[in-house]
Design a protein around this motif. Sequence first.
Motif, PDB file in Angstrom:
ATOM      1  N   ILE A 127       0.017  -4.825  -3.452  1.00 42.34           N
ATOM      2  CA  ILE A 127       1.758  -5.335  -3.033  1.00 42.34           C
ATOM      3  C   ILE A 127       3.051  -5.236  -4.636  1.00 42.34           C
ATOM      4  CG2 ILE A 127       3.496  -7.409  -2.181  1.00 42.34           C
ATOM      5  CD1 ILE A 127       0.447  -8.103  -0.796  1.00 42.34           C
ATOM      6  N   GLU A 128       4.159  -4.699  -4.006  1.00 40.24           N
ATOM      7  CA  GLU A 128       4.420  -4.149  -5.322  1.00 40.24           C
ATOM      8  C   GLU A 128       6.342  -5.252  -4.854  1.00 40.24           C
ATOM      9  OE1 GLU A 128       4.218  -0.328  -6.800  1.00 40.24           O
ATOM     10  OE2 GLU A 128       3.374   0.092  -4.750  1.00 40.24           O
ATOM     11  N   LEU A 129       6.982  -4.941  -5.417  1.00 37.43           N
ATOM     12  CA  LEU A 129       8.597  -5.989  -6.157  1.00 37.43           C
ATOM     13  C   LEU A 129       8.924  -5.142  -7.273  1.00 37.43           C
ATOM     14  CD1 LEU A 129       9.951  -7.898  -4.328  1.00 37.43           C
ATOM     15  CD2 LEU A 129       9.520  -9.719  -6.026  1.00 37.43           C
ATOM     16  N   ASP A 130      10.079  -4.519  -6.479  1.00 34.01           N
ATOM     17  CA  ASP A 130      10.891  -3.868  -7.698  1.00 34.01           C
ATOM     18  C   ASP A 130      10.050  -2.778  -8.231  1.00 34.01           C
ATOM     19  OD1 ASP A 130      13.411  -5.145  -6.463  1.00 34.01           O
ATOM     20  OD2 ASP A 130      12.828  -6.809  -7.720  1.00 34.01           O
ATOM     21  N   GLY A 131       8.870  -2.688  -8.032  1.00 38.69           N
ATOM     22  CA  GLY A 131       7.886  -1.455  -8.309  1.00 38.69           C
ATOM     23  C   GLY A 131       6.829  -2.041  -8.970  1.00 38.69           C
ATOM     24  N   GLU A 132       7.317  -3.459  -9.390  1.00 34.67           N
ATOM     25  CA  GLU A 132       6.234  -4.049 -10.039  1.00 34.67           C
ATOM     26  C   GLU A 132       5.096  -4.458  -9.078  1.00 34.67           C
ATOM     27  OE1 GLU A 132       6.855  -7.977 -12.677  1.00 34.67           O
ATOM     28  OE2 GLU A 132       8.761  -7.154 -12.769  1.00 34.67           O
ATOM     29  N   ASP A 164       1.213  -1.303  -0.300  1.00 29.15           N
ATOM     30  CA  ASP A 164       0.177   0.248   0.134  1.00 29.15           C
ATOM     31  C   ASP A 164       1.047   1.732   0.067  1.00 29.15           C
ATOM     32  OD1 ASP A 164      -2.372  -1.192   0.001  1.00 29.15           O
ATOM     33  OD2 ASP A 164      -2.320  -1.687   2.059  1.00 29.15           O
ATOM     34  N   GLY A 165       1.540   0.969  -1.023  1.00 27.16           N
ATOM     35  CA  GLY A 165       2.811   2.485  -0.697  1.00 27.16           C
ATOM     36  C   GLY A 165       3.732   2.634   0.062  1.00 27.16           C
ATOM     37  N   ALA A 183      -2.716  -6.377  -6.922  1.00 32.34           N
ATOM     38  CA  ALA A 183      -3.343  -5.498  -6.956  1.00 32.34           C
ATOM     39  C   ALA A 183      -3.890  -4.387  -6.218  1.00 32.34           C
ATOM     40  CB  ALA A 183      -4.851  -5.266  -8.170  1.00 32.34           C
ATOM     41  N   GLY A 184      -4.476  -6.179  -5.222  1.00 30.20           N
ATOM     42  CA  GLY A 184      -5.398  -5.162  -4.318  1.00 30.20           C
ATOM     43  C   GLY A 184      -6.863  -5.518  -4.709  1.00 30.20           C
ATOM     44  N   LYS A 185      -7.412  -5.568  -4.186  1.00 25.16           N
ATOM     45  CA  LYS A 185      -8.999  -5.680  -5.039  1.00 25.16           C
ATOM     46  C   LYS A 185     -10.290  -4.253  -4.246  1.00 25.16           C
ATOM     47  CE  LYS A 185     -10.566 -10.267  -4.562  1.00 25.16           C
ATOM     48  NZ  LYS A 185     -11.082 -11.433  -4.063  1.00 25.16           N
TER      49      LYS A 185
END
Length: 229
Positions: free
Chosen positions: A47-52, A30-31, A56-58
């Motif tokens: 959730i992002e890993l290395d900006g990817e 969440d940022g 996406a999160g419902k």
Amino acid sequence: MRLDRLLGNLPHGNRREARLALAAGRVRVDGASISDGRLEVREFSRIELDGEVIQAGKAARYFLLHKPAGVVSATEHPQHRTVLDLLDEPDKHELHLAGRLDLNTTGLLLITNDGLWSRRITLPQTKLAKVYYVETEQPIGAEYAEVFAAGLYFAYENLTTLPAGLETLGSHSARLTLYEGRYHQVKRMFGHFQNKVVRLHRERMGSLALGDLPEGAYRALSQTELDSL
Ligand code: URA
């Protein structure tokens, strides 16, 4: 689910990779950059890993509905219309009810896709106030309030109901505040006095009220309302 397990279970991931990515501050939830893999993440988190983006999160969804009589508090029913039939929303199969009302009971009903939230608000330990308007077949006796405040023994569940507040409005009408939601609780409490409930309407749950929402209509809860619950 724990963040480190979620990362470790990715198609090309493993637990060591996950640990390294967390330690290096390459994971954002969440940022926010997160290094503690024990964090519990839900389907609503981005959730992002290395900006990817790897999840996406419902959107978490919370609705307040004014249930009419004759509509069943269930997500499916072979004979009756259900409260979900009253909702014009996508992915209705993901929604469930946070508490129920009997077929002929009207009033405030909460619907969500957030299982933790619905569990929390329906647990008797949470002691969320539920306010009902009640009409009865027989006059409401002066002794009812004291008996309801002391709690009634329910043999089937082998429990005593939490203290409930009764405000008599007329000879056959009252406002009852409960802090739990046992099966047919209001009807059973009046049934203790052989007094049949002929109309039952839930006006409030905690800080949430129906207001002037018409029967059969619904609306999304605002963040302020969710925070105040
Ligand atoms: N108590 C009842 O008896 N019925 C309801 O629908 C809600 C509370």
